[in-house]
Motif scaffolding. Structure first.
Motif, PDB file in Angstrom:
ATOM      1  N   TYR A  35      -1.982   8.255  -0.210  1.00  0.00           N
ATOM      2  CA  TYR A  35      -1.516   7.604  -1.422  1.00  0.00           C
ATOM      3  C   TYR A  35      -1.177   8.696  -2.425  1.00  0.00           C
ATOM      4  CZ  TYR A  35      -3.386   3.224   0.402  1.00  0.00           C
ATOM      5  OH  TYR A  35      -3.624   2.119   1.172  1.00  0.00           O
ATOM      6  N   ARG A  36      -0.410   8.330  -3.441  1.00  0.00           N
ATOM      7  CA  ARG A  36      -0.102   9.294  -4.490  1.00  0.00           C
ATOM      8  C   ARG A  36      -0.073   8.599  -5.841  1.00  0.00           C
ATOM      9  NH1 ARG A  36       6.189  10.711  -2.908  1.00  0.00           N
ATOM     10  NH2 ARG A  36       7.141   8.729  -3.587  1.00  0.00           N
ATOM     11  N   GLN A  37      -0.331   9.396  -6.853  1.00  0.00           N
ATOM     12  CA  GLN A  37      -0.339   8.868  -8.217  1.00  0.00           C
ATOM     13  C   GLN A  37       0.268   9.900  -9.150  1.00  0.00           C
ATOM     14  OE1 GLN A  37      -4.220   7.673  -9.654  1.00  0.00           O
ATOM     15  NE2 GLN A  37      -3.301   6.319 -11.182  1.00  0.00           N
ATOM     16  N   ARG A  43      -1.445   4.223  -8.604  1.00  0.00           N
ATOM     17  CA  ARG A  43      -1.505   4.859  -7.291  1.00  0.00           C
ATOM     18  C   ARG A  43      -0.700   4.013  -6.311  1.00  0.00           C
ATOM     19  NH1 ARG A  43      -7.096   7.509  -5.355  1.00  0.00           N
ATOM     20  NH2 ARG A  43      -6.682   8.483  -7.370  1.00  0.00           N
ATOM     21  N   HIS A  91      -1.687  13.691  -4.540  1.00  0.00           N
ATOM     22  CA  HIS A  91      -1.696  13.009  -3.251  1.00  0.00           C
ATOM     23  C   HIS A  91      -3.129  12.944  -2.727  1.00  0.00           C
ATOM     24  CE1 HIS A  91       2.580  13.540  -3.557  1.00  0.00           C
ATOM     25  NE2 HIS A  91       2.794  12.907  -2.419  1.00  0.00           N
ATOM     26  N   TYR A  92      -3.516  11.772  -2.234  1.00  0.00           N
ATOM     27  CA  TYR A  92      -4.896  11.520  -1.835  1.00  0.00           C
ATOM     28  C   TYR A  92      -4.941  10.877  -0.452  1.00  0.00           C
ATOM     29  CZ  TYR A  92      -5.602  12.005  -6.862  1.00  0.00           C
ATOM     30  OH  TYR A  92      -5.613  12.464  -8.149  1.00  0.00           O
ATOM     31  N   TRP A 104     -12.125   8.583  -0.446  1.00  0.00           N
ATOM     32  CA  TRP A 104     -10.935   9.308  -0.895  1.00  0.00           C
ATOM     33  C   TRP A 104     -11.145  10.811  -0.766  1.00  0.00           C
ATOM     34  CZ3 TRP A 104      -6.547   6.734  -2.105  1.00  0.00           C
ATOM     35  CH2 TRP A 104      -6.648   5.370  -2.426  1.00  0.00           C
TER      36      TRP A 104
END
Length: 114
Positions: A35-37, A43, A91-92, A104
């Motif tokens: 995922y990205r934020q 997110r 990015h996670y 996470w």
């Protein structure tokens, strides 16, 4: 206890490439998502790989990003090609267990391509 440890990233030019890694401990062959934020945004889902190695991608990254896994190393990779300014974000990697809270990684900043 499941732990996700991220590595990779760095500076990149527009149209360039980066590879992020997510090493999982405490679990075998989990489904892992990225995922990205970006600042000021929610997110968002990027990609996911399942234990069967089937994959899913967000439309915004399809045909540019590739998610893969090395089960011997318990590591999932996100190869990011043709990077754009819109890809700038933290990015996670993520693992959602059947029961309990999501896990996470610590996050990796993908900088704005120069």
């Amino acid at each position: 206890q499941v732990q996700l440890v991220q590595s990779g990233g760095g500076l990149v030019q527009a149209g360039g490439s980066l590879r992020l890694s997510c090493a999982a401990t405490g679990i075998n062959f989990p489904p892992i998502g990225w995922y990205r934020q970006a600042p000021g945004k929610q997110r968002e889902f990027v990609a996911r790989i399942n234990p069967s190695a089937s994959t899913d991608y967000a439309d915004s990254v399809k045909d540019r990003f590739t998610i893969s896994r090395d089960d011997a190393k318990r590591t999932v990779y996100l190869q990011m090609n043709s990077l754009k300014p819109d890809d700038t974000a933290g990015h996670y990697c993520n693992y959602n267990p059947p029961v309990g809270v999501p896990n996470w990684g610590q996050g990796t900043q993908v900088p704005r391509p120069s």
